[in-house]
Each structure stands twice: as C-alpha cells, then as structure tokens.
Design a protein around this motif. Structure first.
Motif, PDB file in Angstrom:
ATOM      1  N   ILE A 145      -8.500   1.226   4.398  1.00  0.00           N
ATOM      2  CA  ILE A 145      -7.548   2.073   4.601  1.00  0.00           C
ATOM      3  C   ILE A 145      -6.179   1.630   4.243  1.00  0.00           C
ATOM      4  O   ILE A 145      -5.593   2.294   3.579  1.00  0.00           O
ATOM      5  N   THR A 146      -6.052   0.294   4.467  1.00  0.00           N
ATOM      6  CA  THR A 146      -4.764  -0.374   3.983  1.00  0.00           C
ATOM      7  C   THR A 146      -4.763  -0.278   2.370  1.00  0.00           C
ATOM      8  O   THR A 146      -3.844  -0.157   1.903  1.00  0.00           O
ATOM      9  N   ALA A 147      -5.752  -0.729   1.780  1.00  0.00           N
ATOM     10  CA  ALA A 147      -5.842  -0.516   0.399  1.00  0.00           C
ATOM     11  C   ALA A 147      -5.598   0.664  -0.339  1.00  0.00           C
ATOM     12  O   ALA A 147      -4.658   1.088  -1.167  1.00  0.00           O
ATOM     13  N   ILE A 148      -6.216   2.038   0.384  1.00  0.00           N
ATOM     14  CA  ILE A 148      -5.868   3.025  -0.010  1.00  0.00           C
ATOM     15  C   ILE A 148      -4.401   3.611   0.123  1.00  0.00           C
ATOM     16  O   ILE A 148      -3.512   4.253  -0.880  1.00  0.00           O
ATOM     17  N   ARG A 149      -3.934   3.124   1.443  1.00  0.00           N
ATOM     18  CA  ARG A 149      -2.536   3.717   1.673  1.00  0.00           C
ATOM     19  C   ARG A 149      -1.558   2.810   0.588  1.00  0.00           C
ATOM     20  O   ARG A 149      -0.516   3.548   0.287  1.00  0.00           O
ATOM     21  N   SER A 150      -1.760   1.471   0.420  1.00  0.00           N
ATOM     22  CA  SER A 150      -0.815   0.732  -0.463  1.00  0.00           C
ATOM     23  C   SER A 150      -0.987   1.490  -1.822  1.00  0.00           C
ATOM     24  O   SER A 150       0.190   1.455  -2.484  1.00  0.00           O
ATOM     25  N   THR A 151      -2.008   1.717  -2.328  1.00  0.00           N
ATOM     26  CA  THR A 151      -2.232   2.067  -3.861  1.00  0.00           C
ATOM     27  C   THR A 151      -1.376   3.766  -3.690  1.00  0.00           C
ATOM     28  O   THR A 151      -0.795   3.957  -4.770  1.00  0.00           O
ATOM     29  N   ALA A 152      -1.738   4.533  -2.875  1.00  0.00           N
ATOM     30  CA  ALA A 152      -1.114   5.724  -2.725  1.00  0.00           C
ATOM     31  C   ALA A 152       0.313   5.737  -2.656  1.00  0.00           C
ATOM     32  O   ALA A 152       1.111   6.488  -3.275  1.00  0.00           O
ATOM     33  N   SER A 153       0.910   4.789  -1.919  1.00  0.00           N
ATOM     34  CA  SER A 153       2.075   4.559  -1.844  1.00  0.00           C
ATOM     35  C   SER A 153       3.046   4.375  -3.036  1.00  0.00           C
ATOM     36  O   SER A 153       4.010   4.747  -3.429  1.00  0.00           O
ATOM     37  N   ILE A 154       2.364   3.397  -3.997  1.00  0.00           N
ATOM     38  CA  ILE A 154       2.858   3.039  -5.263  1.00  0.00           C
ATOM     39  C   ILE A 154       2.964   4.320  -6.153  1.00  0.00           C
ATOM     40  O   ILE A 154       3.829   4.617  -6.849  1.00  0.00           O
ATOM     41  N   LEU A 155       1.916   5.125  -6.175  1.00  0.00           N
ATOM     42  CA  LEU A 155       1.797   6.140  -6.764  1.00  0.00           C
ATOM     43  C   LEU A 155       2.874   7.345  -6.413  1.00  0.00           C
ATOM     44  O   LEU A 155       3.393   8.132  -7.167  1.00  0.00           O
ATOM     45  N   ALA A 156       2.984   7.376  -5.045  1.00  0.00           N
ATOM     46  CA  ALA A 156       4.164   8.208  -4.728  1.00  0.00           C
ATOM     47  C   ALA A 156       5.667   7.896  -4.787  1.00  0.00           C
ATOM     48  O   ALA A 156       6.535   8.612  -4.828  1.00  0.00           O
ATOM     49  N   THR A 157       5.824   6.532  -4.846  1.00  0.00           N
ATOM     50  CA  THR A 157       7.219   6.096  -5.125  1.00  0.00           C
ATOM     51  C   THR A 157       7.469   5.611  -6.536  1.00  0.00           C
ATOM     52  O   THR A 157       8.967   5.253  -6.672  1.00  0.00           O
ATOM     53  N   VAL A 158       6.856   5.365  -7.289  1.00  0.00           N
ATOM     54  CA  VAL A 158       6.942   4.968  -8.658  1.00  0.00           C
ATOM     55  C   VAL A 158       6.960   5.977  -9.583  1.00  0.00           C
ATOM     56  O   VAL A 158       5.887   6.493  -9.880  1.00  0.00           O
ATOM     57  N   ASP A 159       7.986   6.284 -10.260  1.00  0.00           N
ATOM     58  CA  ASP A 159       7.803   7.430 -11.311  1.00  0.00           C
ATOM     59  C   ASP A 159       7.374   6.954 -12.739  1.00  0.00           C
ATOM     60  O   ASP A 159       6.736   7.990 -13.467  1.00  0.00           O
ATOM     61  N   ASP A 160       7.807   5.902 -13.030  1.00  0.00           N
ATOM     62  CA  ASP A 160       7.458   5.543 -14.576  1.00  0.00           C
ATOM     63  C   ASP A 160       6.389   4.755 -14.730  1.00  0.00           C
ATOM     64  O   ASP A 160       6.189   3.715 -15.547  1.00  0.00           O
ATOM     65  N   ILE A 161       5.310   5.075 -14.011  1.00  0.00           N
ATOM     66  CA  ILE A 161       3.951   4.559 -14.192  1.00  0.00           C
ATOM     67  C   ILE A 161       3.075   5.100 -15.590  1.00  0.00           C
ATOM     68  O   ILE A 161       3.028   6.187 -15.686  1.00  0.00           O
ATOM     69  N   GLU A 162       2.824   4.040 -16.381  1.00  0.00           N
ATOM     70  CA  GLU A 162       2.155   4.843 -17.694  1.00  0.00           C
ATOM     71  C   GLU A 162       0.935   5.174 -17.165  1.00  0.00           C
ATOM     72  O   GLU A 162       0.256   4.984 -16.258  1.00  0.00           O
ATOM     73  N   ARG A 166      -1.646   4.263 -14.255  1.00  0.00           N
ATOM     74  CA  ARG A 166      -1.683   5.600 -12.933  1.00  0.00           C
ATOM     75  C   ARG A 166      -3.561   5.910 -12.895  1.00  0.00           C
ATOM     76  O   ARG A 166      -3.594   6.079 -11.699  1.00  0.00           O
ATOM     77  N   GLN A 167      -3.844   5.884 -14.097  1.00  0.00           N
ATOM     78  CA  GLN A 167      -5.430   6.300 -13.975  1.00  0.00           C
ATOM     79  C   GLN A 167      -6.345   5.176 -13.274  1.00  0.00           C
ATOM     80  O   GLN A 167      -7.120   5.575 -12.448  1.00  0.00           O
ATOM     81  N   ARG A 168      -6.029   3.771 -13.437  1.00  0.00           N
ATOM     82  CA  ARG A 168      -6.386   2.823 -12.727  1.00  0.00           C
ATOM     83  C   ARG A 168      -6.157   2.990 -11.373  1.00  0.00           C
ATOM     84  O   ARG A 168      -7.184   2.590 -10.522  1.00  0.00           O
ATOM     85  N   PHE A 169      -4.910   3.394 -10.833  1.00  0.00           N
ATOM     86  CA  PHE A 169      -4.579   3.365  -9.462  1.00  0.00           C
ATOM     87  C   PHE A 169      -5.448   4.544  -8.660  1.00  0.00           C
ATOM     88  O   PHE A 169      -5.830   4.364  -7.805  1.00  0.00           O
TER      89      PHE A 169
END
Length: 429
Positions: A145-162, A166-169
């Motif tokens: 659960i912690t891993a899913i939350r951390s990864t989802a948080s990156i996707l939700a807060t960082v806009d300029d992910i290539e 993004r596909q790897r996340f």
C-alpha cells in the motif's frame, strides 16, 4: 451427602408409560410398598432390583442408576467454578440434575459452548498477534500500500514526467495492486477457513481433538495397512497447522491396528482379559493394547488417558460419565500419575469419585529408550478407564482403592492433601 434420585427417575418413567405402582412392582417381582419406598428415595436401588425395574420400564439400567447423573453433576460443578460471581447453589446440584435433567443438559451444553468460544477468541487474538503467517501478510500489505501511494503521489504532483517514465510508474502501480490483491485474497481465505465451522478450533490440538471425536477415534481405512496421507488429505488441507500432529496420531493408530488386528482383538475378548499376559503373548506393549481397546469402535466404550513425564495429557478418550476436561488439569490423585514411578508394571485400581461412584482404572507406564548415549528416555503412562458395563471384559482382580476427583477447582474434597488449586465449591462430603 449426595442424595439419590434414582427413585424419582423410576417414578417419572413409570408415569410416562402409564403404569401403576402395583403393575410395575408385579413386573419387577417386588412388592408395591417396596417400590413406593424406592420412588420416594427411602430405599436404595441397585443390583437385581435395578435390572428388573429397568427391564420392566424398557430402559437401560444406566438410565435409572446414579451413573446417569454423574457426568452432568461434574459438568455443572465445572460451570459453577467458571462463573462463581453468580453464586450458584452448588450444594443443590445433585437435586437439580435429578429433578430437571433436560435443563441440566442444556446448561452444561451452553457452558461448554461458551468455554470453547472463549478459548477460540483468545487463541485467535493471540494468533493475530504472534502468528508469523499473519504478521508476514499484514507487513506485506502495508508495504505494498505504501509503494502504491508513493508512486501515485509522484504521478499526481509532478507534471513534467516524460512518457517512458510515466509508463514505468503506471506499470509499477499495476504490479503492486496485483500483489496487494493476492495478499488480501490469501488473508480472506485464511479467515474463511477459520470461520467455516460453527465453533472453529482454537489451536491445532483442538482441531485434532475435534476430528478424532467426529470419527469416533476409529479409522477403519487404516485397518489393513491403508495409507495415512490420502486419509490425511481428506481430513485436513495441506499446510494446516494441525496436519503434523494428526499425521502422528493416524500413523500410531495404523501401527496399533497392524500389531493387534481386529480378529485378534475379538479372540482376546472372548474370555476375561489379562492385559499383561495378552501383551506378552502378542509381543506388544501394554499401552499399545490399551489404545487398541479404547479406540475400538462399536463395542462397550472404554476411556483412556495418556500422560508424559511432566504430567501433561497427551491422549484422551473421554466417557459420558467420566468427563476429561480440556480446560482443567486432571486430578493429581489419579493412579495414572503414580504409574510414572513404576514403569513396566500394570495394575488395576478402583477410583472412587466424591459422589460415591467407583470405576475400574487399569494403569501402566513405559519409557521410550533414548536415541543416543547421554540422553534420557521419555517416560509415559496410560490409564484405561473401564465402566461397570465393560468390567466383564477383564480378568477378575482384587484392585486397590484410591479417592480422586474431577479436578481441584471443582472437587468437593476440600481437605485433600494433594490439592494444587484452591476449591471454589464450599460444601464438603
């Protein structure tokens, strides 16, 4: 003093059948005045008179004699000791059982159910705290659960992910979610299995005991060299905590059956049996022969207690009128404990309980030899409990007598020098 209510049971049965005292007395071959005294508990009833009355009333003698109430009396004493806050009238238990046997059985059943449920809840609570499987699964769930939350948080807060990153996340979230689903499913199956019965077993020992009681302690599939593992698979799923203990029990049952086949056992019981002579003739241990007799199905039931050198009960076959509690320690005066001091000896003892009933107990002890030099052998003792209905199976002897009880907490022998726990019951015989 414990009062007799055999007369009350005789009167109730007579009224159910619509018989007059004169008619019943004539059928039993006694006078109506004598029957009247019996029904008012002014005369004891036993021996030929009890057999004649039982025959006339079309019931087994045990349904009229004192043995019919002893098990219930012991069970209600145990219930009273378990809940002393209600201050039950323990000095009137015998009268209550004699007058209201149906209510007594119901209260005893409710008390046993409550004990088993309480034990189950305590064991499950302990299991949630200490079970390594549950601890591992819960830890894995929290980590996932912690891993899913951390990864989802990156996707939700960082806009300029290539896009490749993004596909790897996204792929990581998918994999972790699948892993979380598998762990959650395993936990669900675990608790579903636990709740699958009305009263789930609290411990592996409890689970094995329930399986044995359901099977009547007999497994005829193993009688002629049957395989243990196929039978084990039908009784317990692979990976069950109780599997190793049940395998040990079934293997020993098969070995006993091979050493003393049913046909041989039938021949032995054709005449009064001397256990020592019979065991020597067959080349088996007396304890092994005792187990074979106790776990024989379809015959007069025999009880059995086997203990190790520390006095712990390893094996139990209770009888209706000789309950062997799982929650309480056995009476330290039972001759099975004395047997530990005299390995290689087999002797009978009449065990007298506080209510006055006497039951034959045949005891023996043995020492399993050590595996290597410097180790100690493992002592064990076995006691065969022989009710009156089965005494004829054994060679007549002149047994000694020992006064024992159902267990210290509920025993009315308040001045017993062997007591290891304070009594709850106040009255004394």
């Amino acid at each position: 003093m414990v009062r007799s209510f055999a007369g009350l049971r005789i009167r109730e049965r007579r009224l159910v059948l619509g018989l007059s005292q004169t008619a019943l007395a004539r059928e039993a071959g006694i006078s109506p005045s004598y029957l009247n005294l019996i029904e008012h508990n002014r005369r004891p009833v036993a021996g030929k008179v009890l057999l004649a009355l039982a025959r006339a009333l079309d019931v087994p003698p045990s349904a009229l004699g004192e043995q019919a109430t002893l098990g219930l009396v012991a069970a209600l004493r145990e219930a009273a000791a378990d809940l002393p806050v209600h201050d039950p009238e323990t000095h009137q238990i015998e009268e209550f059982v004699g007058r209201y046997p149906g209510w007594a059985r119901m209260i005893s059943t409710l008390d046993q159910t409550n004990r088993e449920l309480r034990t189950t809840v305590e064991a499950l609570g302990d299991r949630l705290t200490h079970d390594p499987v549950l601890q591992s699964d819960m830890h894995e769930m929290l980590t996932t659960i912690t891993a899913i939350r951390s990864t989802a948080s990156i996707l939700a807060t960082v806009d300029d992910i290539e896009a490749p990153q993004r596909q790897r996340f996204t792929r990581a979230i998918h994999d972790e979610s699948q892993r979380l689903s598998e762990v959650a499913g395993a936990l669900t199956d675990y608790f579903d299995r636990t709740a699958s019965s009305d009263r789930p077993p609290a411990t592996p020992e409890e689970e094995v005991a329930r399986i044995l009681e359901t099977a009547g302690y007999s497994f005829t599939q193993l009688e002629h060299g049957g395989e243990v593992e196929p039978l084990l698979d039908t009784l317990l799923p692979k990976g069950a905590a109780a599997r190793a203990e049940l395998r040990h029990w079934l293997t020993r049952w098969r070995n006993d059956a091979e050493a003393v086949p049913e046909a041989v056992l039938t021949d032995l019981l054709a005449t009064p049996l001397d256990l020592t002579v019979a065991a020597r003739k067959l080349g088996v241990g007396v304890a092994q022969l005792m187990r074979r007799l106790a776990f024989r199905q379809g015959q007069a039931p025999l009880g059995l207690i086997a203990i190790n050198g520390a006095g712990q009960i390893l094996l139990r076959r209770p009888l209706p009128d000789w309950p062997i509690s799982r929650q309480m320690a056995a009476c330290p005066l039972l001759p099975v404990f004395d047997a530990l001091w005299q390995p290689g000896t087999t002797w009978p003892v009449d065990v007298q309980m506080p209510g006055g009933q006497s039951t034959l107990a045949i005891c023996t002890a043995e020492i399993d030899p050590p595996h290597r030099m410097g180790e100690r052998g493992r002592p064990s003792a076995t006691m065969l409990i022989v009710p009156d209905s089965a005494r004829h199976l054994f060679a007549p002897t002149d047994p000694g007598t020992v006064a024992a009880g159902p267990g210290c907490r509920v025993c009315s022998r308040t001045r017993c020098t062997a007591r290891i726990a304070e009594p709850v019951i106040a009255h004394q015989l």
